[in-house]
Design a protein around this motif. Sequence first.
Motif, PDB file in Angstrom:
ATOM      1  N   GLN A 371     -10.402  -9.616  10.748  1.00  0.00           N
ATOM      2  CA  GLN A 371     -11.129 -10.215  11.864  1.00  0.00           C
ATOM      3  C   GLN A 371     -10.206 -10.733  12.959  1.00  0.00           C
ATOM      4  O   GLN A 371     -10.446 -10.539  14.149  1.00  0.00           O
ATOM      5  N   VAL A 372      -9.140 -11.393  12.572  1.00  0.00           N
ATOM      6  CA  VAL A 372      -8.279 -12.037  13.565  1.00  0.00           C
ATOM      7  C   VAL A 372      -7.577 -11.032  14.462  1.00  0.00           C
ATOM      8  O   VAL A 372      -7.176 -11.357  15.584  1.00  0.00           O
ATOM      9  N   PHE A 373      -7.442  -9.782  14.023  1.00  0.00           N
ATOM     10  CA  PHE A 373      -6.761  -8.776  14.820  1.00  0.00           C
ATOM     11  C   PHE A 373      -7.713  -7.953  15.683  1.00  0.00           C
ATOM     12  O   PHE A 373      -7.281  -7.111  16.463  1.00  0.00           O
ATOM     13  N   GLN A 374      -8.998  -8.188  15.524  1.00  0.00           N
ATOM     14  CA  GLN A 374      -9.964  -7.459  16.334  1.00  0.00           C
ATOM     15  C   GLN A 374     -10.093  -8.127  17.707  1.00  0.00           C
ATOM     16  O   GLN A 374      -9.968  -9.338  17.840  1.00  0.00           O
ATOM     17  N   GLN A 476      -7.927 -11.917   6.448  1.00  0.00           N
ATOM     18  CA  GLN A 476      -7.253 -11.227   5.361  1.00  0.00           C
ATOM     19  C   GLN A 476      -6.121 -10.423   5.983  1.00  0.00           C
ATOM     20  O   GLN A 476      -6.352  -9.462   6.720  1.00  0.00           O
ATOM     21  N   LEU A 477      -4.912 -10.852   5.720  1.00  0.00           N
ATOM     22  CA  LEU A 477      -3.761 -10.176   6.285  1.00  0.00           C
ATOM     23  C   LEU A 477      -3.313  -9.071   5.341  1.00  0.00           C
ATOM     24  O   LEU A 477      -2.919  -9.328   4.207  1.00  0.00           O
ATOM     25  N   CYS A 478      -3.411  -7.834   5.798  1.00  0.00           N
ATOM     26  CA  CYS A 478      -3.030  -6.703   4.972  1.00  0.00           C
ATOM     27  C   CYS A 478      -1.733  -6.105   5.487  1.00  0.00           C
ATOM     28  O   CYS A 478      -1.554  -5.918   6.685  1.00  0.00           O
ATOM     29  N   LEU A 479      -0.857  -5.798   4.570  1.00  0.00           N
ATOM     30  CA  LEU A 479       0.471  -5.323   4.925  1.00  0.00           C
ATOM     31  C   LEU A 479       0.705  -3.967   4.274  1.00  0.00           C
ATOM     32  O   LEU A 479       0.577  -3.821   3.061  1.00  0.00           O
ATOM     33  N   SER A 480       1.023  -2.971   5.092  1.00  0.00           N
ATOM     34  CA  SER A 480       1.109  -1.601   4.596  1.00  0.00           C
ATOM     35  C   SER A 480       2.413  -1.353   3.837  1.00  0.00           C
ATOM     36  O   SER A 480       3.435  -1.964   4.096  1.00  0.00           O
ATOM     37  N   GLY A 481       2.353  -0.423   2.908  1.00  0.00           N
ATOM     38  CA  GLY A 481       3.549   0.018   2.210  1.00  0.00           C
ATOM     39  C   GLY A 481       4.140  -1.012   1.273  1.00  0.00           C
ATOM     40  O   GLY A 481       5.301  -0.939   0.910  1.00  0.00           O
ATOM     41  N   GLY A 482       3.383  -1.982   0.873  1.00  0.00           N
ATOM     42  CA  GLY A 482       3.909  -3.040   0.022  1.00  0.00           C
ATOM     43  C   GLY A 482       3.776  -4.380   0.706  1.00  0.00           C
ATOM     44  O   GLY A 482       3.540  -4.471   1.897  1.00  0.00           O
ATOM     45  N   MET A 483       3.976  -5.443  -0.053  1.00  0.00           N
ATOM     46  CA  MET A 483       3.683  -6.774   0.448  1.00  0.00           C
ATOM     47  C   MET A 483       4.730  -7.323   1.405  1.00  0.00           C
ATOM     48  O   MET A 483       4.588  -8.404   1.926  1.00  0.00           O
ATOM     49  N   ASN A 484       5.810  -6.604   1.648  1.00  0.00           N
ATOM     50  CA  ASN A 484       6.873  -7.153   2.478  1.00  0.00           C
ATOM     51  C   ASN A 484       7.131  -6.360   3.755  1.00  0.00           C
ATOM     52  O   ASN A 484       8.119  -6.601   4.434  1.00  0.00           O
TER      53      ASN A 484
END
Length: 527
Positions: A371-374, A476-484
């Motif tokens: 939501q926060v990035f929309q 919900q902060l989603c991070l690609s390719g792993g959590m870092n």
Amino acid sequence: MAVVTDYQAKLENVEVKNGRLFFVNKDVLTKVYASYANASDERLSDFLDPLIADGFHSLRPVVTSENEGELYEYYKKRIEDNSYLRKSKSPKINSKVNYDNDYIFSYLDEVEDVIGDDTFGAFLNVDGEIQVGDEIYKYTDVGLFIVPEDKYNVLEDYLYTANVSTNFLDATPYNSQLFFANQYADAGISQINDDLTYFNFQSDPNDFSANAGGYTVTPGSVAATDPSYNAFLSTLGSCDPRSGLFGSLFGDNDVCIDRYEDRRRVKTKAFNYNYLLVYHLGVKCVNQFRGWTGFWRVEAADEIRLVVEAAQFEYNLDALLGNDAVNNLTNERSYFMNNQKAFFAGPNTFSFNNQWGAPIITYVNLTSLPQVFQTTGQGLTFEFFGSGNTWLDEKIQKGIDSNLNASKLNKYFYDGLFSTVKSQLQSAFGQTVVVPTNRTFVAKYPQNGKMIIQKSVNSSGFNLGVREQSFDWGVQLCLSGGMNDWNIKPDVGCSVLVKPANFRVKIIGAVRKGNSWHGSKFSDGIE
């Protein structure tokens, strides 16, 4: 976050228990709240009015033209039955002979100083209570008290001994308010005894500028570049939007009201509420009319504008630290617009001659982003590592929450950064691309464990009474390719729940009635 429909909400064990809304667990409450966080008063009343028959009445009456008379009778009788107000000499109410409808419900503005969120205020009952599972949550003008349902008498005894008001018709005596402000100066949860828990989210007044309220238009912002603002911007009043020591018990609650006629006013709000059960970050402008009952309710204006030059906040992502390959200087930039993502890799990756590489274009459903990035409408979201300005990044990293750096970042947002964004957008999507006025900028600082968000909003309409924008009610902060890897990902399967902090804002709320404009402009934390 999944949003439930009105019909689903009625099936999700949302019922009335001892005059309070009852939710079987916090997840149900969160889902129902999310579906109504931006609901119109008409939709909210459609949900809550049927519960009146079961004994529920809202702390904030959800007044519409259809239910105004019925609500008036109940709330007027409640005031008349209140023993304190019958004896009061308060100017709020003429209690000697007749109740003056123009003032009888003035206390609701004071309620909003404490419980500013329109939807959550409607979910609480007239005594500021809600039940989740077997726990009762009681909101007061000194904070939140939580007690097991079968120990409610412990709460009653404690409030009586501590001289705390049990409803929002009476204010807690000032000395008692000071006691809680001093005893529980640190925001968060405190255990009073084995049965009773206390919570507040008191904002630190030192976080904000001393001259909150003043407004100077930043060159490059929509108010500076759109000639239509010249006709009225200078006539809008500035005000200090803060509500004093006890007006920030549950987060940032900036409100300015321009009462431009005896029975009409426009309210401009910017907020970052944390009620423990739910939280909400956003902005709102609403035009209101006071009818024969004395209630203020939404009224359509000839024209309404909500302009947020800057809404800035940040997230603490310390839990995601640990990958030395990702740092504040990583040269990767992503732009999200029109359901497309343009990814640029910079000088320290696989480009050459210290130039940015050609963009990689992919399809992304922007509504699937957190939501926060929309961004509203045909808006733009772009994310950088750092801000793109080496000098500014160094300052931000040394004092990420300072007012000076917030103001510097805002100026850069409309100055140097704008030309960079325009150039890369046109490189990705064509030379005719125009940078939208609704923008979300994400500046990521992995080495500091921080992420700064800056929003600009330009929302207007005709024959409407409300313009609003929610930025977050459970990001919900989603991070690609792993959590870092620190890249936004349109996938809710890898979410990390964090809450926004250090909210700062520059905002204009205005309505036009006939040829005249009314409203407010103010800043808090950004010069």
